[in-house]
Design a protein around this motif. Structure first.
Motif, mmCIF file in Angstrom:
data_model
loop_
_atom_site.group_PDB
_atom_site.id
_atom_site.type_symbol
_atom_site.label_atom_id
_atom_site.label_comp_id
_atom_site.label_asym_id
_atom_site.label_seq_id
_atom_site.Cartn_x
_atom_site.Cartn_y
_atom_site.Cartn_z
ATOM 1 N N ASP A 42 38.106 -2.985 -13.427
ATOM 2 C CA ASP A 42 38.326 -3.877 -12.290
ATOM 3 C C ASP A 42 38.109 -5.337 -12.657
ATOM 4 O OD1 ASP A 42 38.940 -1.807 -10.661
ATOM 5 O OD2 ASP A 42 37.025 -1.737 -9.601
ATOM 6 N N PHE A 43 37.269 -5.589 -13.647
ATOM 7 C CA PHE A 43 36.882 -6.937 -14.021
ATOM 8 C C PHE A 43 37.691 -7.370 -15.241
ATOM 9 C CE2 PHE A 43 33.973 -10.192 -15.691
ATOM 10 C CZ PHE A 43 33.703 -10.889 -14.520
ATOM 11 N N ILE A 44 38.483 -8.454 -15.113
ATOM 12 C CA ILE A 44 39.314 -8.889 -16.242
ATOM 13 C C ILE A 44 39.174 -10.386 -16.510
ATOM 14 C CG2 ILE A 44 41.039 -7.083 -15.872
ATOM 15 C CD1 ILE A 44 42.908 -9.317 -14.781
ATOM 16 N N LYS A 45 39.632 -10.778 -17.692
ATOM 17 C CA LYS A 45 39.677 -12.186 -18.063
ATOM 18 C C LYS A 45 41.065 -12.473 -18.611
ATOM 19 C CE LYS A 45 37.686 -15.613 -21.174
ATOM 20 N NZ LYS A 45 36.614 -15.916 -22.134
ATOM 21 N N LEU A 46 41.708 -13.525 -18.100
ATOM 22 C CA LEU A 46 43.015 -13.936 -18.599
ATOM 23 C C LEU A 46 42.957 -15.393 -19.019
ATOM 24 C CD1 LEU A 46 45.606 -12.476 -16.028
ATOM 25 C CD2 LEU A 46 45.053 -11.599 -18.287
ATOM 26 N N TYR A 47 43.577 -15.704 -20.157
ATOM 27 C CA TYR A 47 43.756 -17.094 -20.568
ATOM 28 C C TYR A 47 44.965 -17.600 -19.795
ATOM 29 C CZ TYR A 47 40.575 -15.694 -24.202
ATOM 30 O OH TYR A 47 39.479 -15.218 -24.866
ATOM 31 N N THR A 48 44.877 -18.800 -19.266
ATOM 32 C CA THR A 48 45.934 -19.249 -18.365
ATOM 33 C C THR A 48 46.598 -20.547 -18.811
ATOM 34 O OG1 THR A 48 44.322 -20.420 -16.995
ATOM 35 C CG2 THR A 48 44.885 -18.173 -16.343
ATOM 36 N N TYR A 49 47.783 -20.749 -18.255
ATOM 37 C CA TYR A 49 48.531 -21.992 -18.413
ATOM 38 C C TYR A 49 48.976 -22.387 -17.009
ATOM 39 C CZ TYR A 49 52.203 -25.301 -19.523
ATOM 40 O OH TYR A 49 52.980 -26.432 -19.578
ATOM 41 N N LEU A 50 48.659 -23.602 -16.595
ATOM 42 C CA LEU A 50 49.022 -24.084 -15.258
ATOM 43 C C LEU A 50 50.219 -25.005 -15.390
ATOM 44 C CD1 LEU A 50 48.438 -24.380 -12.202
ATOM 45 C CD2 LEU A 50 46.895 -26.255 -12.789
ATOM 46 N N GLN A 51 51.313 -24.619 -14.740
ATOM 47 C CA GLN A 51 52.511 -25.454 -14.742
ATOM 48 C C GLN A 51 52.575 -26.197 -13.419
ATOM 49 O OE1 GLN A 51 56.424 -23.612 -14.288
ATOM 50 N NE2 GLN A 51 57.135 -24.840 -16.013
ATOM 51 N N ILE A 52 52.641 -27.515 -13.486
ATOM 52 C CA ILE A 52 52.679 -28.327 -12.265
ATOM 53 C C ILE A 52 54.054 -28.964 -12.133
ATOM 54 C CG2 ILE A 52 51.680 -30.306 -11.072
ATOM 55 C CD1 ILE A 52 49.048 -29.690 -12.552
ATOM 56 N N LYS A 53 54.696 -28.672 -11.010
ATOM 57 C CA LYS A 53 55.991 -29.267 -10.680
ATOM 58 C C LYS A 53 55.859 -29.926 -9.316
ATOM 59 C CE LYS A 53 59.221 -26.266 -13.106
ATOM 60 N NZ LYS A 53 60.337 -25.340 -12.931
ATOM 61 N N GLU A 54 56.894 -30.655 -8.912
ATOM 62 C CA GLU A 54 56.865 -31.327 -7.601
ATOM 63 C C GLU A 54 56.638 -30.342 -6.461
ATOM 64 O OE1 GLU A 54 60.272 -33.738 -6.725
ATOM 65 O OE2 GLU A 54 60.117 -34.792 -8.642
ATOM 66 N N ASP A 55 57.300 -29.188 -6.550
ATOM 67 C CA ASP A 55 57.268 -28.243 -5.430
ATOM 68 C C ASP A 55 56.323 -27.063 -5.616
ATOM 69 O OD1 ASP A 55 58.799 -27.253 -7.474
ATOM 70 O OD2 ASP A 55 60.304 -26.331 -6.179
ATOM 71 N N ALA A 56 55.666 -26.947 -6.776
ATOM 72 C CA ALA A 56 54.798 -25.781 -6.982
ATOM 73 C C ALA A 56 53.816 -25.977 -8.138
ATOM 74 C CB ALA A 56 55.650 -24.547 -7.260
ATOM 75 N N HIS A 57 52.671 -25.332 -7.996
ATOM 76 C CA HIS A 57 51.700 -25.196 -9.080
ATOM 77 C C HIS A 57 51.704 -23.710 -9.424
ATOM 78 C CE1 HIS A 57 49.177 -29.025 -8.284
ATOM 79 N NE2 HIS A 57 50.415 -29.201 -7.919
ATOM 80 N N THR A 58 52.113 -23.361 -10.637
ATOM 81 C CA THR A 58 52.265 -21.968 -11.018
ATOM 82 C C THR A 58 51.336 -21.628 -12.176
ATOM 83 O OG1 THR A 58 54.603 -22.235 -10.452
ATOM 84 C CG2 THR A 58 53.984 -20.209 -11.559
ATOM 85 N N LEU A 59 50.593 -20.532 -12.021
ATOM 86 C CA LEU A 59 49.686 -20.064 -13.071
ATOM 87 C C LEU A 59 50.336 -18.937 -13.858
ATOM 88 C CD1 LEU A 59 46.066 -19.717 -11.622
ATOM 89 C CD2 LEU A 59 46.716 -20.901 -13.703
ATOM 90 N N PHE A 60 50.223 -19.020 -15.185
ATOM 91 C CA PHE A 60 50.686 -17.956 -16.061
ATOM 92 C C PHE A 60 49.466 -17.443 -16.813
ATOM 93 C CE2 PHE A 60 54.342 -20.583 -15.249
ATOM 94 C CZ PHE A 60 55.347 -19.651 -15.023
#
Length: 193
Positions: A42-60
């Motif tokens: 149930d407990f996880i860790k993910l390395y992330t990349y945050l993409q910021i655009k005018e209309d959205a902030h998206t996490l990968f």
């Protein structure tokens, strides 16, 4: 920049997960490669990349740091956005992508949905030197194994085997014995096809 998320896995699908971190649920887009590596806990860790655009902030999110680095490298190529980079990491595992780039294997990169020959060539042109340097890959051995792979696949195609099926078998053989000759690869492939 959000470098990583660690928390309770609330929702899991092949394209995204929701991680509860201190009462806040983060929607994180993932590749099929990351999905296959997600632990059953149930407990996880993910390395992330945050993409910021005018209309959205998206996490990968990525289970491995190396996959995140390849994702960021792919984004640096003109014409490759986050969705195509994620598709690439879903179609091939990170090692296959770095090997294809290092060896200049346009066909492998072009086999990914949404990538044409011009984009595949641009990926190789822009990233080959970075990949060779970063992953300390020997270009001579890469081109040798790539030539053996191509010759073996051509021979199997002449013998009437479907290229897609042959590719999977040949890749596995090369992974197990990278120094195998063309004859060895073909003989092993014939046993497995």
């Amino acid at each position: 920049m959000i470098a990583h998320l660690q928390g309770k896995l609330v929702e899991k699908t092949p394209i995204h997960v929701v991680i509860d971190c201190g009462g806040v649920g983060y929607h994180v887009n993932i590749s099929l490669h990351t999905y296959s590596l997600l632990p059953s806990a149930d407990f996880i860790k993910l390395y992330t990349y945050l993409q910021i655009k005018e209309d959205a902030h998206t996490l990968f999110g990525f289970v491995e740091k190396s996959e995140r680095e390849i994702f960021k490298m792919l984004l640096s190529v003109s014409g490759i956005g986050a969705s195509i980079a994620r598709t690439m990491l879903s179609s091939l595992d990170p090692k296959q992508i770095t090997n294809a780039i290092a060896s200049g294997d346009v066909m492998t990169i072009q086999s990914i949905k949404g990538i044409g020959s011009k984009t595949a060539q641009r990926v190789i042109l822009d990233l080959k030197d970075k990949v060779l340097k970063l992953y300390d890959i020997d270009e001579v051995s890469m081109s040798q194994s790539n030539t053996n792979r191509d010759e073996a696949l051509s021979a199997l195609e002449v013998l009437g085997f479907v290229r897609k099926t042959s590719e999977r078998v040949v890749e596995k053989i090369i992974k197990e014995s990278p120094d195998g000759s063309v004859e060895y690869i073909i003989k092993q492939a014939l046993k497995n096809l």
